[in-house]
Design an enzyme around this catalytic site. Structure first.
Site, PDB file in Angstrom:
ATOM      1  N   VAL A   1       0.804  -1.288  -0.023  1.00  0.00           N
ATOM      2  CA  VAL A   1      -0.097  -0.106   0.147  1.00  0.00           C
ATOM      3  C   VAL A   1       0.908   1.432  -0.059  1.00  0.00           C
ATOM      4  O   VAL A   1       0.758   2.101  -0.918  1.00  0.00           O
ATOM      5  CB  VAL A   1      -1.038   0.238   1.269  1.00  0.00           C
TER       6      VAL A   1
ATOM      7  N   ARG B   1      13.975  -4.092   2.749  1.00  0.00           N
ATOM      8  CA  ARG B   1      12.863  -3.491   1.997  1.00  0.00           C
ATOM      9  C   ARG B   1      13.174  -2.071   1.373  1.00  0.00           C
ATOM     10  O   ARG B   1      13.037  -1.851   0.182  1.00  0.00           O
ATOM     11  CB  ARG B   1      11.436  -3.692   2.669  1.00  0.00           C
TER      12      ARG B   1
ATOM     13  N   PHE C   1     -11.889   5.136   0.997  1.00  0.00           N
ATOM     14  CA  PHE C   1     -12.721   5.940   0.681  1.00  0.00           C
ATOM     15  C   PHE C   1     -14.316   5.576   1.029  1.00  0.00           C
ATOM     16  O   PHE C   1     -15.298   6.345   0.689  1.00  0.00           O
ATOM     17  CB  PHE C   1     -13.033   6.350  -1.031  1.00  0.00           C
ATOM     18  N   LEU C   2     -14.096   4.467   1.925  1.00  0.00           N
ATOM     19  CA  LEU C   2     -15.503   4.369   2.340  1.00  0.00           C
ATOM     20  C   LEU C   2     -15.871   4.988   3.938  1.00  0.00           C
ATOM     21  O   LEU C   2     -14.689   5.055   4.515  1.00  0.00           O
ATOM     22  CB  LEU C   2     -15.557   2.749   2.816  1.00  0.00           C
TER      23      LEU C   2
ATOM     24  N   LYS D   1     -15.902  -1.349   4.885  1.00  0.00           N
ATOM     25  CA  LYS D   1     -14.802  -1.975   4.185  1.00  0.00           C
ATOM     26  C   LYS D   1     -15.041  -3.373   4.289  1.00  0.00           C
ATOM     27  O   LYS D   1     -14.699  -4.299   3.255  1.00  0.00           O
ATOM     28  CB  LYS D   1     -13.395  -1.480   4.568  1.00  0.00           C
TER      29      LYS D   1
ATOM     30  N   CYS E   1      -6.438  -9.502   1.648  1.00  0.00           N
ATOM     31  CA  CYS E   1      -7.434  -8.666   2.050  1.00  0.00           C
ATOM     32  C   CYS E   1      -8.853  -9.488   2.414  1.00  0.00           C
ATOM     33  O   CYS E   1      -9.488  -9.603   3.375  1.00  0.00           O
ATOM     34  CB  CYS E   1      -7.776  -7.586   1.249  1.00  0.00           C
TER      35      CYS E   1
ATOM     36  N   ARG F   1      -7.966 -21.265 -13.658  1.00  0.00           N
ATOM     37  CA  ARG F   1      -8.455 -19.704 -14.042  1.00  0.00           C
ATOM     38  C   ARG F   1      -9.313 -19.837 -15.328  1.00  0.00           C
ATOM     39  O   ARG F   1      -9.579 -18.586 -15.843  1.00  0.00           O
ATOM     40  CB  ARG F   1      -7.304 -18.709 -14.177  1.00  0.00           C
TER      41      ARG F   1
END
Ligand code: NAD
Ligand code: UGA
Length: 391
Positions: A12, A38, A131-132, A138, A194, A369
């Site tokens: 993110v 990192r 944006f929620l 979410k 998520c 898939r």
């Protein structure tokens, strides 16, 4: 110059800040992380995260108004705006283990901000769950999306049993504008950092609020996802004469979706572990996932996956029955079967005639898939299994 500091140079923080730096040249953006490796990778030619276009954006801004650093406190101290995008994985032990979000990293970042800030500073704190309006929204949005996939995956099992084609079912269902066509692709299962985490969190919140029936309802979305992955493994083993022991099986795709190197909760982990459990030899190719990452994922306990490796107490052991190669043709050479686990575009245009000639016979394709033309592959001579489609 307005200064932004982002704590957490992960999936993110890194890309979001790179785009802010690109679009707002008058803002100075520092992305900081406690992981030295990192940050070193963000400062090198080999970025730690793959996303189409990200390399170009970082090259354009890095050193200009975008900086990556391990000097966390200095940049927090200097910043006008601080973003926190540290990891919040599922808890592995203690209260709510296996379900609740582990807020250790988040709390430690918040305490550090308070420590380094001068006395008398007034903070305005914003929560930005995409944006929620509310956090709960979410979790609900992700649970609804994941529920669509589990619903269509449940249908895929019925389609296989009855000879129907799940893609036709999805198409018809999706033309009803109340349902809509998106997120109805049957697959080997959903992955990513998520969906599962957010649903487990939702389940935990329901349980804490005395709503076991509601918790049970959402748990089913994850159960069907686990079922879909084990169904895929069963299909591979049963098709290949009930044994894959010491047979080479090529795994094409390891990331949880195309256009990323992210492997968190990828269905490939469960599928590979299932096949290894039946003693298969795996040859894995993914355009963006490194050998180190794959070996680590396959040697880890489930809930450790989302905890950054530098924060983990145990070092991974090497998996011997797994080889990782950098080419789909190499992966499939002399293999008895090939499994497509990520929908990378390049898998659609491989020379399957050449692949067939170099494989053991009968040569099996298991398309997790639904991206290859099964009829064309059958013409070549493959035995093809596609999710939710007639054999
Ligand atoms: P990530 O694991 O990729 O990155 C988090 C980084 O934070 C790691 O590099 C870690 O070393 C660093 N970190 C941890 N504690 C730190 C500290 N005290 N100081 C400095 N650095 C620290 O995680 P991510 O995928 O970027 O997710 C970050 C957050 O955003 C999570 O809460 C996640 O749920 C949420 N989120 C993720 C996504 C997604 O698509 N991955 C989307 C929306 C929201
Ligand atoms: C998901 C949500 O889609 C984002 O809106 C949200 O911002 C994000 O989680 C988050 O909470 O951070 P992400 O996990 O990155 O995004 O990826 P998705 O595109 O949602 O795919 C998730 C998984 O579902 C993948 O494994 C994908 O292959 C699978 N999937 C998706 C299917 O199997 N079928 C589909 O029809 C769609």
């Amino acid at each position: 110059m307005v200064k932004i500091c982002c704590i957490g140079a992960g999936y993110v923080g890194g890309p979001t800040m790179a785009v802010i730096a690109l679009k707002c040249p008058s803002i100075e953006v520092a992305v900081v992380d406690i992981s030295k490796s990192r940050i070193a990778a963000w400062n090198s030619d080999q970025l730690p995260i793959y996303e189409p276009g990200l390399d170009g954006v970082v090259k354009q801004c890095r050193g200009r108004n975008l900086f990556f650093s391990t000097d966390v406190e200095k940049h927090v101290f200097e910043a006008d705006i601080v973003f926190v995008s540290v990891n919040t994985p599922t808890k592995t032990q203690g209260l709510g283990a296996g379900k609740a979000a582990d807020l250790t990293y988040w709390e430690s970042a918040a305490r550090m901000i308070a420590d380094v800030s001068n006395k008398g500073i007034k903070f305005q704190i914003l929560s930005n769950p995409e944006f929620l309006a509310e956090e709960l929204s979410k979790l609900a949005a992700n649970a609804f999306l994941a529920q669509r996939i589990s619903s269509v995956n449940a249908m895929s099992a019925l389609c296989e049993a009855t000879g129907a084609n799940v893609q036709q079912v999805s198409y018809s269902v999706g033309t009803d504008s109340r349902i809509g066509p998106k997120f109805l692709n049957a697959s080997v299962g959903f992955g990513g950092s998520c969906f599962q985490k957010d649903i487990l969190n939702l389940v935990y919140i329901c349980e804490c609020n005395g709503l076991p029936e509601v918790a049970e309802y959402w748990k089913q979305v994850i159960k069907i996802n686990d079922y879909q992955k084990s169904r895929f493994v069963n299909r591979v083993v049963s098709s290949m004469f009930n044994t894959v022991s010491n047979k080479k099986i090529a795994i094409l795709g390891f990331a949880f979706k195309k256009d990323t190197g992210d492997t968190r909760e990828t269905p490939a982990i469960d599928v590979c572990q299932g096949l290894l459990g039946d003693k298969a030899n795996l040859s894995i190719y993914d355009p963006q996932v490194t050998e180190d990452q794959i070996q680590r994922d396959l040697s880890m306990n489930k809930f450790d996956w989302d905890h950054p490796i530098h924060l983990q107490p145990t070092s991974p052991t090497t998996v011997k029955k797994v080889s990782v190669v950098w080419d789909a043709y190499e992966a499939t050479k002399d293999a008895h079967g090939l499994c497509i686990l990520t929908e990378w575009d390049e898998f659609k245009t491989l020379d399957y005639q050449k692949i067939f000639e170099n494989m053991q016979k009968p040569a099996f394709v298991f398309d997790g898939r639904n991206i290859v033309d099964a009829d064309k592959l059958r013409e070549i001579g493959f035995i093809v299994y596609a999710i939710g489609k007639p054999l």
